[in-house]
Each structure stands twice: as structure tokens, then as C-alpha cells.
Scaffold this motif. Structure first.
Motif, PDB file in Angstrom:
ATOM      1  N   VAL A   1      22.326  -5.184   3.940  1.00 40.20           N
ATOM      2  CA  VAL A   1      21.133  -4.934   3.116  1.00 40.20           C
ATOM      3  C   VAL A   1      20.118  -6.064   3.285  1.00 40.20           C
ATOM      4  CG1 VAL A   1      20.284  -4.713   0.744  1.00 40.20           C
ATOM      5  CG2 VAL A   1      22.368  -3.516   1.435  1.00 40.20           C
ATOM      6  N   PHE A   2      20.610  -7.301   3.277  1.00 40.73           N
ATOM      7  CA  PHE A   2      19.727  -8.447   3.480  1.00 40.73           C
ATOM      8  C   PHE A   2      19.055  -8.361   4.849  1.00 40.73           C
ATOM      9  CE2 PHE A   2      19.077 -12.808   5.073  1.00 40.73           C
ATOM     10  CZ  PHE A   2      18.227 -13.297   4.089  1.00 40.73           C
ATOM     11  N   GLY A   3      19.837  -8.036   5.863  1.00 42.34           N
ATOM     12  CA  GLY A   3      19.287  -7.928   7.213  1.00 42.34           C
ATOM     13  C   GLY A   3      18.254  -6.824   7.316  1.00 42.34           C
ATOM     14  N   PHE A   4      18.482  -5.721   6.604  1.00 42.30           N
ATOM     15  CA  PHE A   4      17.514  -4.619   6.642  1.00 42.30           C
ATOM     16  C   PHE A   4      16.153  -5.092   6.140  1.00 42.30           C
ATOM     17  CE2 PHE A   4      15.187  -1.385   4.280  1.00 42.30           C
ATOM     18  CZ  PHE A   4      14.975  -0.440   5.263  1.00 42.30           C
ATOM     19  N   PHE A   5      16.125  -5.723   4.973  1.00 38.57           N
ATOM     20  CA  PHE A   5      14.839  -6.135   4.409  1.00 38.57           C
ATOM     21  C   PHE A   5      14.194  -7.247   5.235  1.00 38.57           C
ATOM     22  CE2 PHE A   5      16.450  -3.885   0.674  1.00 38.57           C
ATOM     23  CZ  PHE A   5      15.321  -3.173   0.315  1.00 38.57           C
ATOM     24  N   MET A   6      15.010  -8.107   5.835  1.00 39.97           N
ATOM     25  CA  MET A   6      14.452  -9.122   6.721  1.00 39.97           C
ATOM     26  C   MET A   6      13.798  -8.474   7.931  1.00 39.97           C
ATOM     27  SD  MET A   6      14.753 -12.168   5.497  1.00 39.97           S
ATOM     28  CE  MET A   6      14.563 -13.170   6.968  1.00 39.97           C
ATOM     29  N   SER A   7      14.384  -7.389   8.407  1.00 37.09           N
ATOM     30  CA  SER A   7      13.851  -6.719   9.593  1.00 37.09           C
ATOM     31  C   SER A   7      12.551  -5.974   9.308  1.00 37.09           C
ATOM     32  CB  SER A   7      14.886  -5.740  10.150  1.00 37.09           C
ATOM     33  OG  SER A   7      15.050  -4.621   9.287  1.00 37.09           O
ATOM     34  N   GLN A   8      12.200  -5.840   8.026  1.00 38.99           N
ATOM     35  CA  GLN A   8      10.970  -5.127   7.661  1.00 38.99           C
ATOM     36  C   GLN A   8       9.784  -6.076   7.453  1.00 38.99           C
ATOM     37  OE1 GLN A   8      11.206  -1.729   7.817  1.00 38.99           O
ATOM     38  NE2 GLN A   8      13.285  -2.316   8.437  1.00 38.99           N
ATOM     39  N   SER A   9       9.903  -7.313   7.911  1.00 36.67           N
ATOM     40  CA  SER A   9       8.845  -8.303   7.675  1.00 36.67           C
ATOM     41  C   SER A   9       7.500  -7.852   8.261  1.00 36.67           C
ATOM     42  CB  SER A   9       9.250  -9.651   8.269  1.00 36.67           C
ATOM     43  OG  SER A   9       9.495  -9.537   9.670  1.00 36.67           O
ATOM     44  N   LYS A  10       7.537  -7.200   9.417  1.00 39.49           N
ATOM     45  CA  LYS A  10       6.297  -6.719  10.018  1.00 39.49           C
ATOM     46  C   LYS A  10       5.617  -5.687   9.129  1.00 39.49           C
ATOM     47  CE  LYS A  10       3.195  -6.116  13.252  1.00 39.49           C
ATOM     48  NZ  LYS A  10       2.185  -7.158  13.541  1.00 39.49           N
ATOM     49  N   LEU A  11       6.408  -4.802   8.532  1.00 39.51           N
ATOM     50  CA  LEU A  11       5.852  -3.799   7.619  1.00 39.51           C
ATOM     51  C   LEU A  11       5.233  -4.464   6.397  1.00 39.51           C
ATOM     52  CD1 LEU A  11       7.324  -0.403   6.622  1.00 39.51           C
ATOM     53  CD2 LEU A  11       6.783  -2.022   4.798  1.00 39.51           C
ATOM     54  N   PHE A  12       5.919  -5.482   5.854  1.00 38.93           N
ATOM     55  CA  PHE A  12       5.386  -6.179   4.685  1.00 38.93           C
ATOM     56  C   PHE A  12       4.058  -6.871   5.019  1.00 38.93           C
ATOM     57  CE2 PHE A  12      10.093  -6.700   3.501  1.00 38.93           C
ATOM     58  CZ  PHE A  12      10.099  -5.469   2.883  1.00 38.93           C
ATOM     59  N   GLN A  13       3.971  -7.428   6.212  1.00 39.25           N
ATOM     60  CA  GLN A  13       2.732  -8.089   6.626  1.00 39.25           C
ATOM     61  C   GLN A  13       1.607  -7.075   6.820  1.00 39.25           C
ATOM     62  OE1 GLN A  13       3.706 -10.278  10.161  1.00 39.25           O
ATOM     63  NE2 GLN A  13       5.101 -11.681   9.117  1.00 39.25           N
ATOM     64  N   THR A  14       1.942  -5.931   7.378  1.00 38.81           N
ATOM     65  CA  THR A  14       0.919  -4.926   7.690  1.00 38.81           C
ATOM     66  C   THR A  14       0.394  -4.228   6.448  1.00 38.81           C
ATOM     67  OG1 THR A  14       1.941  -4.536   9.848  1.00 38.81           O
ATOM     68  CG2 THR A  14       0.414  -2.851   9.024  1.00 38.81           C
ATOM     69  N   TYR A  15       1.301  -3.898   5.523  1.00 43.53           N
ATOM     70  CA  TYR A  15       0.916  -3.080   4.378  1.00 43.53           C
ATOM     71  C   TYR A  15       0.930  -3.833   3.054  1.00 43.53           C
ATOM     72  CZ  TYR A  15       1.456   0.778   7.642  1.00 43.53           C
ATOM     73  OH  TYR A  15       1.333   1.624   8.709  1.00 43.53           O
TER      74      TYR A  15
ATOM     75  N   GLN B   1       0.847  -1.179   0.000  1.00 42.04           N
ATOM     76  CA  GLN B   1       0.000   0.000   0.000  1.00 42.04           C
ATOM     77  C   GLN B   1       0.895   1.247   0.000  1.00 42.04           C
ATOM     78  OE1 GLN B   1      -3.056  -0.186   3.138  1.00 42.04           O
ATOM     79  NE2 GLN B   1      -2.646  -2.379   3.289  1.00 42.04           N
ATOM     80  N   ASP B   2       0.356   2.367  -0.449  1.00 37.59           N
ATOM     81  CA  ASP B   2       1.146   3.590  -0.556  1.00 37.59           C
ATOM     82  C   ASP B   2       1.758   3.995   0.787  1.00 37.59           C
ATOM     83  OD1 ASP B   2       0.678   3.788  -3.245  1.00 37.59           O
ATOM     84  OD2 ASP B   2      -0.979   5.210  -3.060  1.00 37.59           O
ATOM     85  N   THR B   3       1.001   3.824   1.877  1.00 40.67           N
ATOM     86  CA  THR B   3       1.532   4.159   3.200  1.00 40.67           C
ATOM     87  C   THR B   3       2.753   3.316   3.525  1.00 40.67           C
ATOM     88  OG1 THR B   3      -0.680   4.765   3.975  1.00 40.67           O
ATOM     89  CG2 THR B   3       0.985   4.314   5.652  1.00 40.67           C
ATOM     90  N   GLY B   4       2.681   2.043   3.185  1.00 39.13           N
ATOM     91  CA  GLY B   4       3.811   1.149   3.418  1.00 39.13           C
ATOM     92  C   GLY B   4       5.038   1.563   2.619  1.00 39.13           C
TER      93      GLY B   4
END
Length: 213
Positions: free
Chosen positions: A186-200, A140-143
Motif C-alpha cells: 500500500v505504501f509503495g502504491f501511493f509512493m508510485s503515484q507521486s507524478k499524479l499528485f504533482q500533475t493534479y 483536482q476531480d480528474t486526478g
């Protein structure tokens, strides 16, 4: 009419071949450096250490791999093009001036450029990251705005970290950092954003809309 590459011009290739073209040059650079780091080469009356020689070989190798990727897939990302340009500029300066500092500064320039571009987009109320990665992870745009803001700060952080490493540590430590440390970060950064991916994530949003109905 759109400015995007037509789907018919986009070709899929073996994922192992694509990975080899994407990561092969930096791994070759790493191995070649380990083999030549203690050697001195005299060319045209000027002495060059192994790092400069490996840098000189890395530039055409990256050009060739990027060209092969474009030929085989029909597309190259803007990030890859920007990286290639900066490698040619800063790597070329290191070889020309026989000064390894320019090539070591290259990651700093890359991350400042990427972070600055994302920041410029945010000032305009847009997520430039969305234009680059929307096909890989629809949000989503917010995400997208949240992820862009976080990635901008992350890129600036990497730029600072690279400056600290190459200015305070040995060339060998910097090469290890450049080859593995940055990729892991970089890999760790995107892994740490899993909650954001689930939410948005758009799929999650659609699923909740369906269940509510």
C-alpha cells in the motif's frame, strides 16, 4: 447543516499514540503468533493451535484500540469501521469453527469490499475515495478519478494475491505477508503515484494559474 463531524468534536492526539493505536494490534498479533505458533492449547476438550488463540485475542484488542481512537479523536474512518466488522466476523468464525481459513480470507474480503465500493462509485461517475481522503491530499476531480481507478485495480490485485498466498504457502509465510507485505504494498502504491499528485494537485494548479497571471 452537514453530516460531517463538527470540528469542535475532532481532537488531535499525540501522533505516536495514534500510530500505536493504528498499528499496535497487528504488531501484537505478529509477535504473539511467533511466540505461540508451535503450541497447542486444550480448552473445553477442544485443541486449538497458537494461530487460533492469537486470533481470538486479536479481536477484542482491535475493538479496544478502535474504541480508544474514537474516544480520543472523536472520529474513526469508514475504512477502519469496515475493517473492524470484517475482523470480528471472519476472526470470530475462525475461532468458533477452529478453522484458520476464515481469518486468512479476511484481507481478501476487505480488499474486495474496498475495490467494489470504488468501482461502484466510478460507475456512477463519482470518486468515493475523494470523500475519504480529500483532506489529506487535495486533488483536482480528474486526478481523483484516475487515482480511484488505479486504487480499485490495486485492491482487486491485493485480494487475488492474498488468496494465492494463504492457499499455497504456510501460515507463517502468510502472517509475514499480512503484517509487512500488505503494508509495504500500500505504501509503495501511493509512493508510485507521486507524478499524479504533482500533475493534479490543487496547490500546483493554483500556482500555475498565479504564474500565468
Amino acid at each position: 447543516m452537514t453530516n460531517q463531524t463538527p470540528e469542535s468534536d475532532k481532537r488531535e492526539i499525540n501522533p505516536f499514540l495514534k500510530s500505536a493505536l493504528d498499528f499496535g494490534p497487528i504488531l501484537v498479533f505478529f509477535v504473539a503468533y511467533l511466540l505461540l505458533k508451535d503450541h497447542i492449547f486444550t480448552i473445553g476438550g477442544t485443541e486449538y493451535d497458537g494461530f487460533i488463540i492469537v486470533t481470538a485475542a486479536f479481536i477484542p484488542l482491535l475493538i479496544a484500540s478502535t474504541g480508544a481512537l474514537w474516544f480520543l479523536t472523536g472520529k474513526v474512518s469508514r475504512m477502519q469501521v469496515a475493517t473492524l466488522v470484517l475482523v470480528v466476523i471472519f476472526g470470530g468464525l475462525s475461532v468458533w469453527l477452529n478453522d484458520d481459513r476464515f481469518f486468512k480470507m479476511k484481507p481478501t474480503m476487505i480488499y474486495l469490499l474496498f475495490g467494489g465500493m470504488l468501482g461502484f462509485g466510478l460507475l456512477r461517475g463519482a470518486s468515493y475515495l475523494k470523500y475519504v481522503m480529500e483532506g489529506m491530499m487535495p486533488l483536482q476531480d480528474t486526478g481523483w478519478m484516475i487515482l480511484t481507478r488505479r486504487l480499485m485495480l490495486f485492491f482487486f490485485g491485493l485480494a487475488i494475491l492474498n488468496e494465492v498466498i494463504w492457499r499455497t504457502q504456510s501460515t507463517e509465510i502468510w502472517v509475514y505477508f499480512k503484517t509487512f507485505g500488505l503494508s509495504i504494498a500500500v505504501f509503495g502504491f501511493f509512493m508510485s503515484q507521486s507524478k499524479l499528485f504533482q500533475t493534479y494537485g490543487i496547490e500546483d494548479a493554483k500556482g500555475s494559474d498565479t504564474s500565468d497571471g
